[in-house]
Design an enzyme around this catalytic site. Structure first.
Site, PDB file in Angstrom:
ATOM      1  CE  LYS A  75      13.618  42.752  -0.086  1.00  0.00           C
ATOM      2  NZ  LYS A  75      12.132  42.734  -0.188  1.00  0.00           N
ATOM      3  CB  THR A  76      14.607  39.401  -6.512  1.00  0.00           C
ATOM      4  OG1 THR A  76      14.411  38.974  -5.170  1.00  0.00           O
ATOM      5  CG2 THR A  76      15.378  38.351  -7.269  1.00  0.00           C
ATOM      6  CG  ASP A 120      16.160  37.504  -0.804  1.00  0.00           C
ATOM      7  OD1 ASP A 120      16.004  38.616  -0.268  1.00  0.00           O
ATOM      8  OD2 ASP A 120      15.229  36.835  -1.284  1.00  0.00           O
ATOM      9  CB  THR A 169      12.257  41.899   5.577  1.00  0.00           C
ATOM     10  OG1 THR A 169      12.926  41.049   6.494  1.00  0.00           O
ATOM     11  CG2 THR A 169      11.829  41.089   4.372  1.00  0.00           C
ATOM     12  NE  ARG A 228       6.874  37.546  -4.868  1.00  0.00           N
ATOM     13  CZ  ARG A 228       8.010  37.827  -4.212  1.00  0.00           C
ATOM     14  NH1 ARG A 228       7.971  38.168  -2.943  1.00  0.00           N
ATOM     15  NH2 ARG A 228       9.156  37.765  -4.826  1.00  0.00           N
TER      16      ARG A 228
HETATM   17  P1  ADP Z   1      11.374  40.951  -3.585  1.00  0.00           P
HETATM   18  O1  ADP Z   1      12.722  40.470  -4.031  1.00  0.00           O
HETATM   19  O2  ADP Z   1      11.433  42.313  -2.960  1.00  0.00           O
HETATM   20  O3  ADP Z   1      10.630  39.966  -2.738  1.00  0.00           O
HETATM   21  P2  ADP Z   1      10.718  40.726  -6.404  1.00  0.00           P
HETATM   22  O4  ADP Z   1      11.803  41.536  -7.027  1.00  0.00           O
HETATM   23  O5  ADP Z   1      10.873  39.246  -6.490  1.00  0.00           O
HETATM   24  O6  ADP Z   1      10.473  41.173  -4.894  1.00  0.00           O
HETATM   25  O7  ADP Z   1       9.353  41.197  -7.100  1.00  0.00           O
HETATM   26  C1  ADP Z   1       8.197  40.397  -7.061  1.00  0.00           C
HETATM   27  C2  ADP Z   1       7.440  40.522  -8.367  1.00  0.00           C
HETATM   28  O8  ADP Z   1       6.869  41.831  -8.433  1.00  0.00           O
HETATM   29  C3  ADP Z   1       8.323  40.362  -9.607  1.00  0.00           C
HETATM   30  O9  ADP Z   1       7.789  39.375 -10.434  1.00  0.00           O
HETATM   31  C4  ADP Z   1       8.228  41.638 -10.375  1.00  0.00           C
HETATM   32  O10 ADP Z   1       7.754  41.356 -11.670  1.00  0.00           O
HETATM   33  C5  ADP Z   1       7.177  42.445  -9.671  1.00  0.00           C
HETATM   34  N1  ADP Z   1       7.682  43.785  -9.391  1.00  0.00           N
HETATM   35  C6  ADP Z   1       8.311  44.189  -8.259  1.00  0.00           C
HETATM   36  N2  ADP Z   1       8.609  45.489  -8.325  1.00  0.00           N
HETATM   37  C7  ADP Z   1       8.181  45.935  -9.515  1.00  0.00           C
HETATM   38  C8  ADP Z   1       8.187  47.210 -10.146  1.00  0.00           C
HETATM   39  N3  ADP Z   1       8.704  48.269  -9.544  1.00  0.00           N
HETATM   40  N4  ADP Z   1       7.657  47.313 -11.376  1.00  0.00           N
HETATM   41  C9  ADP Z   1       7.105  46.234 -11.966  1.00  0.00           C
HETATM   42  N5  ADP Z   1       7.045  44.998 -11.429  1.00  0.00           N
HETATM   43  C10 ADP Z   1       7.571  44.853 -10.215  1.00  0.00           C
END
Ligand code: ADP
Length: 360
Positions: A75-76, A120, A169, A228
């Site tokens: 998401k981030t 977030d 979430t 992640r």
């Molecule tokens: P969230 O905000 O949903 O908790 P993040 O955007 O911080 O998740 O993603 C966590 C890690 O996973 C990041 O470092 C990113 O590099 C990796 N990641 C997440 N989604 C992808 C994707 N679709 N392709 C490649 N890497 C991803």
């Protein structure tokens, strides 16, 4: 304690989906920079691509975007991609960080024109801040209240147009007036193993780690559908390959490394297995109450419920029933145990204590 708190209560968990400080340090380098690099989530990617392209063609700001899905699904990363694709800066904050409406007003009034505001855990914002956000999203305006009591006055403050990207979430927890103000909602799904393999190969390239196809598949299978976690396991496996092998991550090296870290072939860790083992061996597969199960594994009730159970349920190893927790047939197979004849884990009427370790 809710899901987020429970996840934070177990920050060192190798399979926890929330980011730990180690993740934060490397994640910046691993994040895909544009929609083309972003692996999987085809539907969200296509829909979001259209939203952004249309906004660019109009020369305006993109609609507000809500992204829902479990932690670690990207998401981030997507919010940063939105900013990059729109060629605008991004400000990152979170619901728990905004406790007073004034905190939000300060952020909103300092945004540049068109800027992306990533919020977030938007479901954890305080009520007054949430109400302020309604007006800001709709009219790009906030009322700042000055003074207290009968003398208080509301001063309207114009804001530059901006794009709010909210992440949650649990989209279901958002009040409908807030949900309705997003022009687009993207539901992020857990990733298929083949997609995680692509994430692993991509990250391995960036981290300069040699991984063959078998190694990537082995890590992907244990990563709980979460990029992640895949990236985190890759780093642990890399360490192992470097110290105990020749540096190349093969299927065998990955399996051995993750055995050291107590991550099993299906992505269960020690806590998950402890819960399952207690359910099977002490309570004959259930049904058993959550509190009893928690005492049996020496954990808080919330930890079992929020940290271990969601994945066990998702994997079809455990079911929550009105009469208590019940193991499925797959749970017995996974732990290499044989289900007692009259159990079988689908709530066949066996009460706790009737079978178990010393059962018939
Ligand atoms: P969230 O905000 O949903 O908790 P993040 O955007 O911080 O998740 O993603 C966590 C890690 O996973 C990041 O470092 C990113 O590099 C990796 N990641 C997440 N989604 C992808 C994707 N679709 N392709 C490649 N890497 C991803």
């Amino acid at each position: 304690m809710n899901w987020d708190d429970a996840a934070q209560a177990a920050p060192d968990r190798l399979l926890g989906a929330a980011a730990d400080s180690d993740d934060q340090a490397v994640e910046a380098a691993l994040r895909p920079r544009d929609l083309g690099e972003f692996v999987g989530q085809e539907r969200v990617r296509e829909q979001l691509g259209l939203v952004l392209q249309a906004a660019r063609q109009r020369g305006g700001t993109a609609d507000h975007v809500l992204l829902s899905g479990a932690p670690g699904l990207g998401k981030t990363t997507l919010s940063m991609i939105i900013a990059a694709e729109m060629g605008v800066p991004i400000r990152i904050t979170s619901g728990p960080a905004i406790q007073h409406a004034g905190d939000l007003a300060a952020i909103l009034s300092s945004l540049a024109e068109g800027e992306v505001l990533f919020l977030d855990e938007i479901h954890r914002m305080s009520r007054p801040a949430e109400e302020m956000l309604y007006m800001a999203m709709e009219d790009f305006r906030v009322d700042v209240v000055v003074g207290k009591g009968p003398g208080a006055t509301a001063i309207p403050l114009e804001l530059p147009p901006f794009t709010l990207v909210g992440a949650t979430t649990r989209a279901g927890l958002l009040p409908p007036p807030l949900r309705d103000r997003f022009g687009f909602t993207g539901h992020m799904e857990f990733y298929a193993p083949a997609e995680l393999e692509r994430v692993i190969h991509r990250s391995a390239g960036l981290l300069d780690v040699s991984v063959d196809a078998g190694g990537a598949a082995e890590i992907a299978g244990r990563s709980r559908g979460t990029p992640r976690i895949a990236n985190r396991l890759l780093r642990r496996v890399r360490d192992y390959a470097q110290v105990r092998a020749d540096g190349l991550v093969t299927r065998e090296t990955a399996a051995k490394a993750l055995e050291v870290y107590e991550v099993d072939a299906r992505g269960l860790d020690r806590l998950d297995r402890a819960v399952l083992r207690a359910l099977l061996t002490l309570f004959g597969g259930g049904p058993v109450g959550l509190s009893t199960l928690a005492v049996a594994v020496g954990e808080e009730r919330e930890t079992v419920e929020e940290v271990a159970e969601p994945f066990l349920v998702r994997e079809g190893l455990l079911a929550r029933t009105p009469r208590g927790r019940v193991a499925t047939a797959a749970a017995w197979t996974h732990l290499g145990l044989v289900a007692p004849q009259h159990s079988g884990g689908t709530g066949s009427g066996t009460g706790p204590g009737q079978t178990g370790l010393f059962g018939p």
